[in-house]
Design an enzyme around this catalytic site. Structure first.
Site, mmCIF file in Angstrom:
data_model
loop_
_atom_site.group_PDB
_atom_site.id
_atom_site.type_symbol
_atom_site.label_atom_id
_atom_site.label_comp_id
_atom_site.label_asym_id
_atom_site.label_seq_id
_atom_site.Cartn_x
_atom_site.Cartn_y
_atom_site.Cartn_z
ATOM 1 N N ARG A 67 0.846 -1.196 0.000
ATOM 2 C CA ARG A 67 0.000 0.000 0.000
ATOM 3 C C ARG A 67 0.881 1.247 0.000
ATOM 4 N NH1 ARG A 67 -2.620 -3.962 2.731
ATOM 5 N NH2 ARG A 67 -4.897 -4.040 2.728
ATOM 6 N N HIS A 70 -0.061 3.243 4.751
ATOM 7 C CA HIS A 70 -0.648 2.180 5.595
ATOM 8 C C HIS A 70 -0.184 0.791 5.141
ATOM 9 C CE1 HIS A 70 -3.653 4.818 7.672
ATOM 10 N NE2 HIS A 70 -3.521 5.523 6.571
ATOM 11 N N ARG A 107 -8.737 -3.897 9.722
ATOM 12 C CA ARG A 107 -7.282 -3.870 9.525
ATOM 13 C C ARG A 107 -6.724 -2.623 10.201
ATOM 14 N NH1 ARG A 107 -3.448 -1.732 5.947
ATOM 15 N NH2 ARG A 107 -1.565 -2.998 5.760
ATOM 16 N N ASN A 143 -8.899 6.410 11.368
ATOM 17 C CA ASN A 143 -7.621 6.422 12.071
ATOM 18 C C ASN A 143 -7.870 6.433 13.579
ATOM 19 O OD1 ASN A 143 -5.903 6.484 9.827
ATOM 20 N ND2 ASN A 143 -5.840 8.718 9.755
ATOM 21 N N PHE A 156 -2.819 15.559 -0.670
ATOM 22 C CA PHE A 156 -2.420 14.276 -0.072
ATOM 23 C C PHE A 156 -1.105 13.747 -0.652
ATOM 24 C CE2 PHE A 156 -2.937 9.621 0.713
ATOM 25 C CZ PHE A 156 -2.982 9.662 2.090
ATOM 26 N N HIS A 334 -12.482 1.214 1.126
ATOM 27 C CA HIS A 334 -12.799 2.401 0.332
ATOM 28 C C HIS A 334 -13.901 3.200 1.040
ATOM 29 C CE1 HIS A 334 -13.757 5.124 -2.735
ATOM 30 N NE2 HIS A 334 -14.446 4.368 -3.555
ATOM 31 N N ARG A 353 -10.884 11.433 -1.384
ATOM 32 C CA ARG A 353 -10.663 10.017 -1.037
ATOM 33 C C ARG A 353 -11.574 9.123 -1.869
ATOM 34 N NH1 ARG A 353 -11.057 8.865 5.237
ATOM 35 N NH2 ARG A 353 -9.902 6.987 4.706
ATOM 36 N N TYR A 357 -9.273 5.513 -3.544
ATOM 37 C CA TYR A 357 -9.178 4.148 -3.013
ATOM 38 C C TYR A 357 -9.392 3.057 -4.062
ATOM 39 C CZ TYR A 357 -8.501 5.987 1.644
ATOM 40 O OH TYR A 357 -7.966 6.628 2.732
ATOM 41 N N ARG A 364 -2.354 -2.001 -7.010
ATOM 42 C CA ARG A 364 -1.950 -2.865 -5.890
ATOM 43 C C ARG A 364 -2.451 -4.297 -6.074
ATOM 44 N NH1 ARG A 364 -3.165 -4.392 -0.681
ATOM 45 N NH2 ARG A 364 -5.333 -3.721 -0.661
HETATM 46 FE FE1 HDD Z 1 -6.244 6.970 3.267
HETATM 47 C C1 HDD Z 1 -5.223 3.771 2.829
HETATM 48 C C2 HDD Z 1 -7.256 6.222 6.453
HETATM 49 C C3 HDD Z 1 -6.894 10.292 3.837
HETATM 50 C C4 HDD Z 1 -5.651 7.627 0.058
HETATM 51 N N1 HDD Z 1 -6.228 5.328 4.416
HETATM 52 C C5 HDD Z 1 -5.769 4.090 4.062
HETATM 53 C C6 HDD Z 1 -5.942 3.170 5.135
HETATM 54 C C7 HDD Z 1 -6.505 3.864 6.161
HETATM 55 C C8 HDD Z 1 -6.689 5.223 5.696
HETATM 56 C C9 HDD Z 1 -6.879 3.325 7.511
HETATM 57 C C10 HDD Z 1 -5.524 1.710 5.127
HETATM 58 C C11 HDD Z 1 -6.669 0.838 4.714
HETATM 59 C C12 HDD Z 1 -6.254 -0.606 4.803
HETATM 60 O O1 HDD Z 1 -6.013 -1.073 5.918
HETATM 61 O O2 HDD Z 1 -6.159 -1.243 3.753
HETATM 62 N N2 HDD Z 1 -6.863 8.054 4.853
HETATM 63 C C13 HDD Z 1 -7.327 7.544 6.034
HETATM 64 C C14 HDD Z 1 -7.925 8.616 6.799
HETATM 65 C C15 HDD Z 1 -7.815 9.756 6.071
HETATM 66 C C16 HDD Z 1 -7.158 9.417 4.837
HETATM 67 C C17 HDD Z 1 -8.574 8.439 8.158
HETATM 68 C C18 HDD Z 1 -8.267 11.146 6.389
HETATM 69 C C19 HDD Z 1 -9.285 11.415 7.126
HETATM 70 N N3 HDD Z 1 -6.231 8.660 2.170
HETATM 71 C C20 HDD Z 1 -6.570 9.933 2.560
HETATM 72 C C21 HDD Z 1 -6.578 10.818 1.437
HETATM 73 C C22 HDD Z 1 -6.256 10.061 0.343
HETATM 74 C C23 HDD Z 1 -6.032 8.718 0.834
HETATM 75 C C24 HDD Z 1 -6.914 12.290 1.474
HETATM 76 C C25 HDD Z 1 -6.140 10.458 -1.092
HETATM 77 C C26 HDD Z 1 -6.877 11.347 -1.676
HETATM 78 N N4 HDD Z 1 -5.464 5.908 1.740
HETATM 79 C C27 HDD Z 1 -5.365 6.377 0.482
HETATM 80 C C28 HDD Z 1 -4.913 5.331 -0.499
HETATM 81 C C29 HDD Z 1 -4.787 4.071 0.400
HETATM 82 C C30 HDD Z 1 -5.154 4.598 1.760
HETATM 83 C C31 HDD Z 1 -3.773 5.700 -1.339
HETATM 84 C C32 HDD Z 1 -3.497 3.280 0.351
HETATM 85 C C33 HDD Z 1 -3.866 1.835 0.281
HETATM 86 C C34 HDD Z 1 -5.302 1.858 0.063
HETATM 87 O O3 HDD Z 1 -5.761 3.123 0.028
HETATM 88 O O4 HDD Z 1 -6.006 0.887 -0.090
HETATM 89 O O5 HDD Z 1 -5.860 5.169 -1.489
#
Ligand code: HDD
Length: 668
Positions: A67, A70, A107, A143, A156, A334, A353, A357, A364
């Site tokens: 990822r 995370h 997770r 989170n 981001f 997502h 977001r 996702y 991935r």
């Molecule tokens: Fe995110 C993963 C939580 C903002 C883009 N995010 C990811 C995961 C968590 C969060 C817990 C891991 C999920 C897992 O266990 O597979 N993210 C947050 C929280 C945010 C946040 C609480 C703000 C309130 N995230 C955020 C933004 C973006 C992303 C603003 C992009 C616009 N996040 C992602 C991602 C990930 C991710 C790149 C990486 C792996 C995945 O999604 O599946 O899309």
């Protein structure tokens, strides 16, 4: 109660421990698996060796991209049980029908480090929950901190680039103590509130079982009449919210990098199922503008004293995964996975977001069919006209794969809203196309101050120490000065102390936001304390009094306290007493308390060090030494808070000490 997800997953499971002939992936029985096919015993391997090639090719492709954030995480299965119907607020069936038990998969993760990084680093923890409801999957991707670093998703990638290891060195791993992270913070004051949380003890949890979870964004609940309420989601751990201390966290990162995942796994295996209550903060639409912050701003929380948290149900994690890769690594969350009755707000971070996702899973997990991976499948039927793509697992029968069709009576057909079809909330939206920030998002400092004000003195000190550590690791004076300039907007005393510690300039003008406002719910000092599921180390030096030891262990068990007997060597003392760790394999940082049992006249240095670090980390210490002079060289004094002379008192006060957890008064 049948767990629909567990039943579904069984269909995809293979028990490799059952006796079965070894075969190739084509089902061919293999008679030899140790030697490749060669031209002569000492000759070259033949290209026709299909078994070797298949085995090696599969191995060569075993890894998938981690990822992008995370990357390191751990997951577990469980259930969610609603306490009372929320029909007044939502039509989501898992939030209205109390007879339903909804399967979940959670997770937990760190954000910065890669898959192999340590568990106990200073970082935000991800807390992502997939509810497998009868109306489709609802993902609460949150989170352990209720706010975020930035207000708009377009930032981001910049934020993550600054946080991640620096591009020219790929340093540091699992840490935010470096120039690019602090450069970003200094340049983006919207991060002020979140960075205070990230520097607080919240960022070094004692256990994943002892963290709160937050959906962060404002969402909407929509009831059957189409009425909307704004909502924030909370997870409240029944074990309370507890942290490590920084020195301890760093030690554990080396002594046991898997500390958190092991703790979660072992608790579930033992039957100590972690539990969280689901809480909702609800604001009627008409009150949208009633607060001194914008409820769409993800850098703001809703103080619980102003908007109470309504406890509505309980989640229990009760089953470990069978296979880490298949389940924990392949699970795809997502925030856009919603069910009827739950909708989004216009929070610009959430809006972004909603794109990211699904997009990230394409690289991935390798293509658009990741929803067919068993862990990601809903437990309700799913039909549509999407077809083909890499790794299509479904054999879609029939002639038509388009809508509207006449050849197949227009099946699959959209479902009317009254029968469960999803309808987006019909919010009235109007505006000019514009790139910009709402003025209502511009107060960056008040809630950073609110958070700091709300902490107990020892928590405030830890926060200042953390800031001094992190900024002390930065090399750029400009970065340090800018960070202090940010702190100067939040709290002058914090800015002054940190600037002094790291050799940075303190701005002449005091710009701190003036506010005495506090929210007691933000301090971990006000959490639940109990001894259950904690772990004590019993250190043996010499031959113990078996009877007393057995008695202690029985009492610890009554309080559901785990223990480990540690000595120089692993051996069996009696049928119920076994030494399971040595002073080499165990470390004080891995336990919540320690008891020293010594019959020697002089306690060994390694044992003294164990007791002293237990004491240094504010944890309870029990001492049962035959000769008090054995403690002459020990810095732990019997009259210190949380130190118990077990030759004089029984084990109960020590257990009360374990419930309390830390004796911060030692440091004040
Ligand atoms: Fe995110 C993963 C939580 C903002 C883009 N995010 C990811 C995961 C968590 C969060 C817990 C891991 C999920 C897992 O266990 O597979 N993210 C947050 C929280 C945010 C946040 C609480 C703000 C309130 N995230 C955020 C933004 C973006 C992303 C603003 C992009 C616009 N996040 C992602 C991602 C990930 C991710 C790149 C990486 C792996 C995945 O999604 O599946 O899309």
């Amino acid at each position: 109660m049948v767990n629909k997800k567990a039943v579904q997953l069984e269909n995809f499971s293979i028990d490799n421990e059952k006796t079965a002939p070894l075969t190739t992936n084509q089902g061919l029985k293999v008679s030899e698996d140790e030697f490749s096919l060669k031209a002569g015993l000492r000759g070259p391997t033949l290209i026709e060796d299909f078994h070797f090639r298949e085995k090696m090719t599969h191995f060569d492709h075993e890894r998938i991209p981690e990822r992008v954030v995370h990357a390191r995480g751990v997951g577990a299965h469980g259930i969610f049980q609603l306490y009372e119907s929320l029909v007044e607020y939502t039509r989501a069936d898992f939030l209205t029908d109390i007879s339903k038990t909804t399967p979940v998969f959670v997770r937990f993760s760190t954000v910065q480090g890669s898959r192999g990084s340590s568990d106990t680093v200073r970082d935000v923890r991800g807390f992502a929950t997939k509810f497998y409801t009868d109306e489709g999957n609802f993902d609460l991707v949150g989170n352990n901190i209720p706010v975020f670093f930035i207000q708009d998703a377009i930032k981001f990638p910049d934020f993550v680039h600054a946080l991640k290891p620096e591009p020219h060195t790929e340093i540091p791993q699992g840490a935010s103590a470096h120039d690019t992270f602090w450069d970003f913070i200094g340049q983006n004051h919207e991060s002020a509130h979140m960075v205070m949380w990230a520097m607080s003890d919240r960022a070094i949890p004692r256990s994943l079982r002892m963290m709160e979870g937050f959906g962060v964004h404002t969402f909407r609940l929509i009831n059957a009449d189409g009425e909307a309420h704004f909502v924030k989601f909370h997870w409240k751990p029944l074990l309370g919210v507890h942290s490590l201390v920084w020195d301890e966290a760093q030690r554990i990162a080396g002594k046991n990098p898997d500390f958190h995942r092991q703790d979660l796994y072992e608790a579930i295996e033992k039957g100590d199922f972690p539990e969280w209550e689901l809480g909702l903060q609800i604001i009627p639409e008409k009150d949208e503008f009633k607060f001194d912050f914008d409820i769409l701003d993800p850098t703001k929380l809703w103080p619980e004293e102003e908007v109470p948290v309504k406890i509505v149900g309980k989640m229990t994690l009760n089953r470990n995964v069978h296979n880490f890769f298949a389940e924990t690594e392949q699970v795809a969350f997502h925030p856009g996975h919603v069910v009827p009755g739950i909708d989004f707000s216009n929070d610009p971070l959430l809006q972004g977001r909603l794109f990211s996702y699904t997009d990230t899973q394409l690289s991935r997990l390798g293509g658009p069919n990741f929803h067919q991976i068993p862990i990601n499948q809903p437990v309700c039927p799913f039909h549509n006209n999407q077809r083909d793509g890499i790794h299509q697992m479904t054999i879609h029968q029939g002639q038509t794969s388009y809508h509207r069709n006449g050849l197949n009576a227009n099946q699959p057909e959209p479902e009317p809203v009254e029968l469960g079809g999803y309808e987006s909330y019909q919010e009235k939206v109007e505006g000019r196309k514009i790139r910009g920030r709402s003025e209502s998002f511009l107060d960056f400092y008040s809630q950073a101050k609110l958070f700091y004000n709300s902490l107990a003195p020892f928590e405030q000190q830890h926060l200042k120490d953390a800031l001094s550590f992190e900024l002390g690791k930065c090399r750029s004076d400009m970065v340090k000065n800018n960070a202090v300039a940010l702190l100067n907007h939040i709290d002058r005393q914090v800015a002054e102390e940190v600037a002094g510690n790291i050799g940075a300039e303190l701005p002449e003008e005091n710009l701190e936001v003036k506010s005495d406002k506090k929210s007691p719910a933000l301090s971990m000092a006000n959490t639940v304390n109990q001894p259950a599921t904690k772990c004590a180390a019993i250190l043996l030096d010499g031959d113990p009094d078996d009877e007393k030891l057995t008695d202690w262990i029985r009492t610890l068990a009554q309080f559901n306290i785990n223990y480990s007997i540690v000595s120089k060597k692993i051996y069996t003392i009696s049928p119920v007493l076994k030494v399971t760790d040595t002073f080499d394999t165990a470390d004080s940082s891995l336990f919540d308390a320690a008891i020293l049992v010594s019959t020697s006249t002089e306690v060994e240095p390694s044992i003294l060090e164990f007791i002293e670090t237990t004491f240094k980390h504010f944890k309870p210490v029990g001492v049962a030494v035959k000769e008090l002079q054995a403690l002459a060289r020990c810095r732990v004094k019997l009259d210190s808070p949380g130190v118990y002379d077990l030759t004089k008192v029984d084990i109960n006060p020590f257990i009360e000490g374990m419930a309390k957890g830390r004796f911060w008064e030692r440091s004040l």
